[in-house]
Write an enzyme that holds these catalytic residues in place. Structure first.
Site, PDB file in Angstrom:
ATOM      1  N   LYS A  10       1.087  -0.788   0.194  1.00  0.00           N
ATOM      2  CA  LYS A  10       0.017   0.224  -0.079  1.00  0.00           C
ATOM      3  C   LYS A  10       0.721   0.969   0.010  1.00  0.00           C
ATOM      4  CE  LYS A  10      -4.468  -2.230   2.156  1.00  0.00           C
ATOM      5  NZ  LYS A  10      -5.541  -2.484   3.163  1.00  0.00           N
ATOM      6  N   TYR A  50     -12.776  -1.677  -3.117  1.00  0.00           N
ATOM      7  CA  TYR A  50     -12.695  -1.977  -2.332  1.00  0.00           C
ATOM      8  C   TYR A  50     -14.364  -2.485  -2.505  1.00  0.00           C
ATOM      9  CZ  TYR A  50      -8.051  -1.814   0.373  1.00  0.00           C
ATOM     10  OH  TYR A  50      -7.031  -2.550   0.156  1.00  0.00           O
ATOM     11  N   ASN A 113      -1.762  -0.084   6.994  1.00  0.00           N
ATOM     12  CA  ASN A 113      -1.594  -1.481   7.682  1.00  0.00           C
ATOM     13  C   ASN A 113      -0.373  -1.786   6.261  1.00  0.00           C
ATOM     14  OD1 ASN A 113      -3.368  -2.376   5.384  1.00  0.00           O
ATOM     15  ND2 ASN A 113      -4.559  -3.178   7.216  1.00  0.00           N
ATOM     16  N   HIS A 116      -2.226  -5.457   1.420  1.00  0.00           N
ATOM     17  CA  HIS A 116      -3.273  -5.870   1.606  1.00  0.00           C
ATOM     18  C   HIS A 116      -3.893  -7.683   0.986  1.00  0.00           C
ATOM     19  CE1 HIS A 116      -7.083  -6.791   0.407  1.00  0.00           C
ATOM     20  NE2 HIS A 116      -6.944  -7.049  -1.078  1.00  0.00           N
ATOM     21  N   GLU A 127      -9.691  -9.624  -7.327  1.00  0.00           N
ATOM     22  CA  GLU A 127      -8.593  -9.182  -7.225  1.00  0.00           C
ATOM     23  C   GLU A 127      -7.432  -8.809  -7.942  1.00  0.00           C
ATOM     24  OE1 GLU A 127      -9.741  -7.542  -2.620  1.00  0.00           O
ATOM     25  OE2 GLU A 127      -7.939  -9.443  -3.656  1.00  0.00           O
TER      26      GLU A 127
END
Ligand code: CMP
Length: 140
Positions: A10, A50, A113, A116, A127
């Site tokens: 990310k 998302y 975080n 993913h 995805e």
């Protein structure tokens, strides 16, 4: 069973210079990188990725974060790749992630975080196709 999954470094991971460290952890665990690129999503693209979270209170902030800089999506292949990738990442909330996981060692918050990873075979199919076309993924 040999599986493929989508992982993403990310924007926080790219900004912290952790692209190589994240890939190293996946490779050291025996997963194979079969496709990888760097992209910067626009708002519509991040919302589409998302979409399952669109009713959640954190959705607008998550989208803002995911378009804040470049990201590095990759396809990982290996035995049980989906669950193994998720074990290496650790829990979504780094405070709850096991010691030695990517998120425990590097993530700042539940939103920022670092990585993913797809959570099921169906999600992985969606995805992977979101970021990579047939020419970019080697045949099995
Ligand atoms: P990811 O595995 O990419 O899936 C959805 C993302 O939403 C998650 O990681 C976090 O980056 C982000 N997020 C932000 N707040 C929350 C929350 N309260 N619960 C779950 N995910 C959250």
């Amino acid at each position: 069973m040999t599986e493929r999954t989508l992982a993403i470094v990310k924007p926080d991971g790219v900004a912290k210079n952790l692209v190589g460290e994240v890939v190293r952890r996946f490779e050291a665990a025996g997963l194979r990188v079969v496709a990888l690129k760097m992209v910067r999503l626009d708002r519509r693209e991040a919302e589409g990725f998302y979409h399952v979270h669109k009713e959640r209170p954190f959705f607008p902030s998550l989208v803002d974060f995911m378009i804040s800089g470049p990201i590095v999506p990759m396809v990982l292949e290996g035995e049980d790749a989906i669950a193994r990738t998720r074990r290496l990442m650790g829990a979504t909330d780094p405070a709850k992630a096991d010691p030695g996981t990517i998120r425990r060692d590097h993530a700042a918050s539940i939103e920022k975080n670092i990585v993913h990873g797809s959570d099921s075979p169906a999600t992985a199919g969606f995805e992977i196709g979101y970021f990579f076309n047939a020419l970019e993924i080697p045949p099995r």
